[in-house]
Design a protein around this motif. Structure first.
Motif, short mmCIF file in Angstrom:
data_model
loop_
_atom_site.label_atom_id
_atom_site.label_comp_id
_atom_site.label_asym_id
_atom_site.label_seq_id
_atom_site.Cartn_x
_atom_site.Cartn_y
_atom_site.Cartn_z
N GLY A 227 0.77 -1.23 0.00
CA GLY A 227 0.00 0.00 0.00
C GLY A 227 0.80 1.28 0.00
O GLY A 227 0.23 2.36 -0.15
N GLY A 256 1.02 -4.07 5.97
CA GLY A 256 0.20 -2.98 5.49
C GLY A 256 0.84 -1.64 5.81
O GLY A 256 1.29 -1.42 6.95
N PRO A 273 -4.00 -0.77 5.30
CA PRO A 273 -4.86 -1.70 4.52
C PRO A 273 -4.83 -3.11 5.10
O PRO A 273 -4.30 -4.04 4.49
CB PRO A 273 -4.25 -1.64 3.12
CG PRO A 273 -2.80 -1.34 3.37
CD PRO A 273 -2.76 -0.45 4.57
N ARG A 276 -6.63 -5.99 3.05
CA ARG A 276 -5.84 -6.35 1.87
C ARG A 276 -4.62 -7.16 2.28
O ARG A 276 -4.27 -8.16 1.63
CB ARG A 276 -5.41 -5.08 1.13
CG ARG A 276 -4.65 -5.38 -0.16
CD ARG A 276 -4.12 -4.12 -0.82
NE ARG A 276 -3.35 -4.44 -2.01
CZ ARG A 276 -2.50 -3.60 -2.60
NH1 ARG A 276 -2.33 -2.37 -2.11
NH2 ARG A 276 -1.83 -3.98 -3.67
N GLU A 277 -3.95 -6.75 3.33
CA GLU A 277 -2.80 -7.49 3.83
C GLU A 277 -3.19 -8.93 4.17
O GLU A 277 -2.48 -9.88 3.83
CB GLU A 277 -2.25 -6.78 5.07
CG GLU A 277 -1.12 -7.53 5.78
CD GLU A 277 -0.81 -6.94 7.14
OE1 GLU A 277 -0.66 -7.72 8.10
OE2 GLU A 277 -0.71 -5.70 7.24
#
Length: 421
Positions: A227, A256, A273, A276-277
């Protein structure tokens, strides 16, 4: 403890928290010659062993002084933060004293770069060497390799450390040049390659000579920041796959991006994030243990992981032609790809079906998550589902739950659209 050392510890332990490239050791260093501690079956850094035991380590920087000005790093030279540095003996004393008090089971030591890479790396090696040779410390040691350090120092580090790691940090050389212009991929990948070669050489020597010295027996790892730069999930997983294949890494860790300094080269975010991680970690797990290729998980046409569902379920919904899988006859590798079935459950299935035909209740007892798996499996040609739902309908039912009003309405609409099409 001396108040100056305590102050240093507060600063340098806090600065080390952003490095996540550590986990269960995997080392088997035994206690010999009545030394202190061991790494037999132990782990590090508040990780969990297979029997559920939590273990920890002293995780610090040797110093947070740094000659580099990486945009994403809290210790960058332009940051206005308190600076500190341990001496070699201070790190040794902290490790021994904390171990004797049963606070830790090992040491994770990294550092900012002061003067140059070799100057810093030489001090990291001295800490590990002193612990091993003078204090007979047999606990776990993880050393961070400084990019640009000489091959000789890296080789010496591997003689005393259980694991070495070189943080690649950003998923492309372009991003590294933009956010950390003093660094380059070559200075990271060359030592990574040297460690890989040394690990292979040590393994071959052990076959010939039992007394041959071990070299970083827990292997090497690295860290990627997620990110901080513009790379998508496809690019990140492609890089990770290549690192596993070319450098035999034990782990690629993902962190992240946490905004720790103001810089117009960095994205503006309100929080790291984390989801997402987590999805990238799940995808990484699929590559390492479930036989997935990175291009099966994401590709150039779909370069981003679905944040609402795990990547294994995402693959299954895109590949409905593979299903349903008959549990009593399918190969182990195929069963592994069923959402809701993990490695242990798949092994139990293959083992148990040799003695009796399996039913859904057997699967439930084995730990199979049937609320996911039921859309993709049969037991003796029987299914728990009375109708064949469209992929998007299955996705909605899993995300929102079978019994939710919203899920039921969406499922009806999607089925109507599917039939109309």
């Amino acid at each position: 403890m001396d108040s100056k050392v305590t102050d240093k510890l507060k600063i340098l332990a806090d600065a080390a928290k952003y490095d996540v490239s550590c986990s269960s050791s995997g080392a088997k260093r035994k206690n010999e010659n009545k030394g202190l501690g061991n790494a037999e079956g132990m782990g590090i850094c508040h990780s969990y062993t297979e029997d559920g035991r939590c273990v920890s380590l002293l995780k610090i920087l040797l110093t947070n002084h740094c000659i580099f000005d990486c945009a994403y790093c809290v210790t960058r030279k332009s940051n206005d933060v308190k600076r500190a540095a341990f001496t070699v003996q201070e790190v040794v004393d902290l490790t021994i004293n904390f171990y004797r008090r049963n606070y830790i089971e090992g040491l994770f030591l990294s550092s900012g770069i002061f003067k140059n890479a070799d100057y810093t790396m030489e001090r990291l090696v001295r800490v590990a060497k002193k612990l091993r040779q003078e204090y007979k410390f047999n606990g776990y040691i993880h050393l961070k390799t400084i990019p640009g350090a000489s091959e000789e120092l890296i080789k010496e580090a591997g003689l005393y450390a259980d694991r070495l790691s070189v943080n690649i940090e950003l998923p492309s050389d372009v991003s590294l040049q933009q956010l950390a212009p003093e660094k380059n991929y070559r200075e990271i990948l060359v030592p990574m390659g040297n460690i890989s070669q040394q690990l292979l050489q040590a393994k071959e020597e052990k076959k010939l000579f039992k007394s041959a010295p071990a070299f970083a027996p827990a292997g090497q790892s690295t860290q990627l920041i997620v990110g901080a730069s513009a790379e998508n999930d496809y690019q990140i997983l492609q890089l990770s796959s290549k690192l596993y294949q070319d450098y035999s890494l034990k782990r690629v860790y993902y962190s992240g991006y946490v905004p720790v300094s103001s810089d117009n080269r960095l994205p503006i975010i309100t929080e790291p994030p984390i989801i997402r991680e987590n999805r990238i970690y799940q995808a990484d797990w699929l590559m390492r243990f479930y036989g997935f290729d990175s291009k099966e998980i994401v590709d150039e046409q779909q370069p981003h992981l679905d944040l609402d569902i795990d990547p294994k379920l995402g693959w299954a919904l895109r590949n409905r032609h593979v299903f349903p899988v008959e549990i009593n006859t399918a190969d182990y590798e195929v069963i592994l790809r069923v959402p809701g079935i993990g490695m242990k459950s798949a092994q139990k299935i293959v083992s148990a079906r040799r003695f009796t035909p399996l039913h859904f209740e057997h699967l439930r007892q084995m730990g199979v998550v049937l609320k996911r798996a039921k859309y993709f499996i049969t037991c003796q040609t029987k299914s728990l589902q009375r109708q064949d739902f469209a992929s998007e309908a299955i996705r909605r039912k899993i995300v929102f739950g079978d019994g939710s009003v919203r899920s039921a309405l969406l499922t009806q609409q999607l089925d109507l659209f599917s039939k109309a099409g």
